[in-house]
Write a protein that holds these residues in place. Structure first.
Motif, PDB file in Angstrom:
ATOM      1  N   MET A   1      32.388  38.647 -23.013  1.00 43.44           N
ATOM      2  CA  MET A   1      31.381  37.570 -23.616  1.00 43.44           C
ATOM      3  C   MET A   1      31.113  36.443 -22.643  1.00 43.44           C
ATOM      4  O   MET A   1      29.608  36.032 -22.778  1.00 43.44           O
ATOM      5  CB  MET A   1      31.427  37.751 -25.503  1.00 43.44           C
ATOM      6  N   ARG A   2      32.383  35.775 -22.854  1.00 39.41           N
ATOM      7  CA  ARG A   2      31.930  34.601 -22.472  1.00 39.41           C
ATOM      8  C   ARG A   2      31.320  34.443 -20.985  1.00 39.41           C
ATOM      9  O   ARG A   2      30.648  33.265 -20.755  1.00 39.41           O
ATOM     10  CB  ARG A   2      33.640  33.921 -22.515  1.00 39.41           C
ATOM     11  N   MET A   3      31.936  35.076 -19.680  1.00 40.19           N
ATOM     12  CA  MET A   3      31.437  35.373 -18.510  1.00 40.19           C
ATOM     13  C   MET A   3      29.808  35.720 -18.395  1.00 40.19           C
ATOM     14  O   MET A   3      28.971  34.914 -18.072  1.00 40.19           O
ATOM     15  CB  MET A   3      31.930  36.511 -18.359  1.00 40.19           C
TER      16      MET A   3
ATOM     17  N   LEU B   1      35.464  49.453 -22.293  1.00 44.19           N
ATOM     18  CA  LEU B   1      34.910  47.970 -23.243  1.00 44.19           C
ATOM     19  C   LEU B   1      33.227  48.031 -22.177  1.00 44.19           C
ATOM     20  O   LEU B   1      32.938  46.862 -23.619  1.00 44.19           O
ATOM     21  CB  LEU B   1      35.184  46.980 -21.185  1.00 44.19           C
ATOM     22  N   ILE B   2      32.307  48.892 -22.204  1.00 43.37           N
ATOM     23  CA  ILE B   2      31.404  48.608 -22.375  1.00 43.37           C
ATOM     24  C   ILE B   2      30.799  49.538 -23.402  1.00 43.37           C
ATOM     25  O   ILE B   2      29.914  48.220 -24.001  1.00 43.37           O
ATOM     26  CB  ILE B   2      30.743  49.697 -20.899  1.00 43.37           C
ATOM     27  N   ARG B   3      31.711  50.236 -24.448  1.00 42.31           N
ATOM     28  CA  ARG B   3      31.668  50.733 -26.014  1.00 42.31           C
ATOM     29  C   ARG B   3      31.318  49.121 -26.491  1.00 42.31           C
ATOM     30  O   ARG B   3      30.320  49.114 -27.772  1.00 42.31           O
ATOM     31  CB  ARG B   3      31.866  51.907 -26.565  1.00 42.31           C
TER      32      ARG B   3
ATOM     33  N   ARG C   1      29.187  44.459 -29.543  1.00 43.98           N
ATOM     34  CA  ARG C   1      29.254  43.204 -30.341  1.00 43.98           C
ATOM     35  C   ARG C   1      27.690  42.543 -29.352  1.00 43.98           C
ATOM     36  O   ARG C   1      26.664  41.822 -30.547  1.00 43.98           O
ATOM     37  CB  ARG C   1      30.122  42.402 -28.816  1.00 43.98           C
ATOM     38  N   SER C   2      27.018  42.745 -28.711  1.00 42.61           N
ATOM     39  CA  SER C   2      25.443  42.481 -28.374  1.00 42.61           C
ATOM     40  C   SER C   2      25.121  43.795 -27.562  1.00 42.61           C
ATOM     41  O   SER C   2      25.384  44.620 -26.400  1.00 42.61           O
ATOM     42  CB  SER C   2      25.869  41.485 -27.358  1.00 42.61           C
ATOM     43  N   ARG C   3      24.310  44.631 -28.240  1.00 41.18           N
ATOM     44  CA  ARG C   3      23.408  46.284 -28.252  1.00 41.18           C
ATOM     45  C   ARG C   3      22.320  45.702 -25.869  1.00 41.18           C
ATOM     46  O   ARG C   3      22.757  45.771 -25.281  1.00 41.18           O
ATOM     47  CB  ARG C   3      22.412  46.692 -27.956  1.00 41.18           C
ATOM     48  N   GLU C   4      22.591  44.494 -26.384  1.00 40.52           N
ATOM     49  CA  GLU C   4      20.886  44.112 -25.765  1.00 40.52           C
ATOM     50  C   GLU C   4      21.409  43.098 -24.359  1.00 40.52           C
ATOM     51  O   GLU C   4      21.802  43.672 -22.749  1.00 40.52           O
ATOM     52  CB  GLU C   4      20.315  42.503 -25.865  1.00 40.52           C
ATOM     53  N   ALA C   5      23.380  42.796 -24.288  1.00 39.80           N
ATOM     54  CA  ALA C   5      24.004  42.250 -23.302  1.00 39.80           C
ATOM     55  C   ALA C   5      24.003  43.670 -22.624  1.00 39.80           C
ATOM     56  O   ALA C   5      24.473  43.451 -21.015  1.00 39.80           O
ATOM     57  CB  ALA C   5      25.088  41.364 -23.874  1.00 39.80           C
TER      58      ALA C   5
ATOM     59  N   ARG D   1      21.613  45.279 -20.445  1.00 42.17           N
ATOM     60  CA  ARG D   1      21.512  44.345 -18.854  1.00 42.17           C
ATOM     61  C   ARG D   1      22.211  44.477 -18.081  1.00 42.17           C
ATOM     62  O   ARG D   1      22.587  44.776 -17.289  1.00 42.17           O
ATOM     63  CB  ARG D   1      21.359  42.944 -19.458  1.00 42.17           C
ATOM     64  N   VAL D   2      23.707  44.259 -18.835  1.00 39.58           N
ATOM     65  CA  VAL D   2      25.088  44.963 -17.900  1.00 39.58           C
ATOM     66  C   VAL D   2      24.622  46.106 -17.386  1.00 39.58           C
ATOM     67  O   VAL D   2      24.628  46.140 -16.285  1.00 39.58           O
ATOM     68  CB  VAL D   2      26.289  44.111 -18.638  1.00 39.58           C
ATOM     69  N   ARG D   3      24.673  47.404 -17.367  1.00 35.22           N
ATOM     70  CA  ARG D   3      23.950  47.865 -17.817  1.00 35.22           C
ATOM     71  C   ARG D   3      23.239  48.558 -15.906  1.00 35.22           C
ATOM     72  O   ARG D   3      23.791  48.875 -15.268  1.00 35.22           O
ATOM     73  CB  ARG D   3      23.662  49.151 -18.504  1.00 35.22           C
ATOM     74  N   SER D   4      22.204  47.164 -16.370  1.00 30.09           N
ATOM     75  CA  SER D   4      20.759  47.870 -15.848  1.00 30.09           C
ATOM     76  C   SER D   4      21.898  47.514 -14.471  1.00 30.09           C
ATOM     77  O   SER D   4      20.724  47.676 -12.988  1.00 30.09           O
ATOM     78  CB  SER D   4      20.216  46.559 -15.903  1.00 30.09           C
TER      79      SER D   4
END
Length: 338
Positions: free
Chosen positions: A163-165, A219-221, A226-230, A233-236
């Motif tokens: 999350m901090r990254m 980790l993705i789950r 924590r943040s569905r939006e984040a 975006r990472v998945r994209s």
């Protein structure tokens, strides 16, 4: 650097550097030879970064070291050359060690050195560090190594670091310097350097791409909680084995030629039917028959072996996409099968 006799604004190391330069090379070298390695390193760094110092500042510093005023030469000039001249009077091995630490590119050397640190050791170190510092460190080292380190962290600290990254922006040089000092004797960074110019979600996606499937999913789950939006975006930005359905026919053929039958058979053991169809559809009937027979002859195989073979194909595809040798269709396009 400027100042007055009453307000020179120098750190202790910088004042020591001014005195050393004012004493002259031989006397300063004799003093340095009486100091320990940490003190020599600290003073040497101060000399290297000092630059011109006005006479008033020199006088103010030397007043604190009364007895050396007569030897002051007015304006003294620091820098790498001045540092080398001072250290030349030490034994060669010790001087070379100090100069190697000071000469650039300093930041590159410390982050490169981290690549050789065992991931378990580095993970243990990061677990004790502030998560923000851990995020900075993982964002600057090779993604493959960073992924292995992240896998070693417990889930809560790992997702906190991720999350901090994602929120990591331009990092002030003084913060970078603090992190480097915590890595025991790391050199300072150039003031203009940034932690990363890339999209932070892309950086995390690349890190996740190097994880094994189990750790990546976990980790993705956790990130999604924590943040569905984040997470979206990472998945994209992520490229998975199933994304090979977006590679055109000629690209699949290049992957087949490069992978080798055994690795390809292992990877396809765990593939979906559409992806299997894409690969078999881009092979001759004879080659496809041989590959199917090899897959059947394998019998049950370890999930770890399947994931490693699939990751090899993913990494190979990414290299070929980057070089323009294969075409990757957009996510909404249908798979291209020849």
């Amino acid at each position: 650097m400027s100042g007055t006799a009453g307000d020179h604004g120098l750190s202790g190391a910088e004042k020591a550097a001014v005195v050393m330069l004012a004493l002259g090379e031989e006397r300063a070298a004799r003093l340095l030879s009486l100091l320990g390695q940490p003190e020599v390193m600290e003073i040497s760094r101060a000399v290297a970064s000092l630059g011109p110092v006005e006479a008033g500042v020199v006088e103010a510093v030397l007043n604190e070291f009364a007895g050396w005023l007569a030897r002051a030469g007015g304006i003294v000039v620091g820098g790498i050359e001045a540092t080398e001249k001072l250290l030349r009077h030490l034994d060669a091995g010790r001087a070379d060690t100090v100069i190697a630490e000071i000469r650039g590119p300093a930041a590159q050397s410390i982050w490169e050195r981290l690549a050789s640190v065992d991931e378990a050791v580095l993970a243990s170190y990061l677990e004790r560090e502030h998560p923000q510092a851990a995020a900075l460190i993982l964002s600057r080292i090779d993604p493959t190594h960073a992924a292995r380190v992240l896998k070693r962290l417990p889930e809560d600290p790992a997702i906190d670091v991720v999350m901090r990254m994602l929120r990591l922006d331009t990092v002030r040089p003084d913060i970078v310097a603090d992190v480097e000092r915590s890595l025991e004797g790391a050199p300072f960074l150039d003031g203009s350097e940034r932690a990363s110019q890339r999209d932070r979600h892309a950086l995390v996606a690349e890190l996740f791409d190097h994880l094994d499937r189990t750790t990546e999913t976990r980790l993705i789950r956790a990130l999604e909680e924590r943040s569905r939006e984040a997470a979206e975006r990472v998945r994209s930005f992520m490229f998975t084995f199933e994304d090979l359905t977006r590679v055109d026919g000629s690209g699949i053929q290049k992957l087949i030629r490069s992978a080798g039958n055994q690795r390809l058979a292992t990877a396809l053991k765990g593939a979906s039917e559409p992806l299997r169809g894409l690969f078999f559809g881009n092979m001759s009937e004879r080659a496809g028959k041989m590959l199917r027979e090899e897959m059947q002859a394998m019998g049950p195989i370890r999930l770890k072996d399947v994931e490693e073979a699939q990751q090899f194909l993913v990494n190979l595809a990414k290299e070929l996409v980057a070089s323009g040798e294969i075409v990757l269709a957009s996510g909404s396009d249908e798979p291209l099968v020849e």
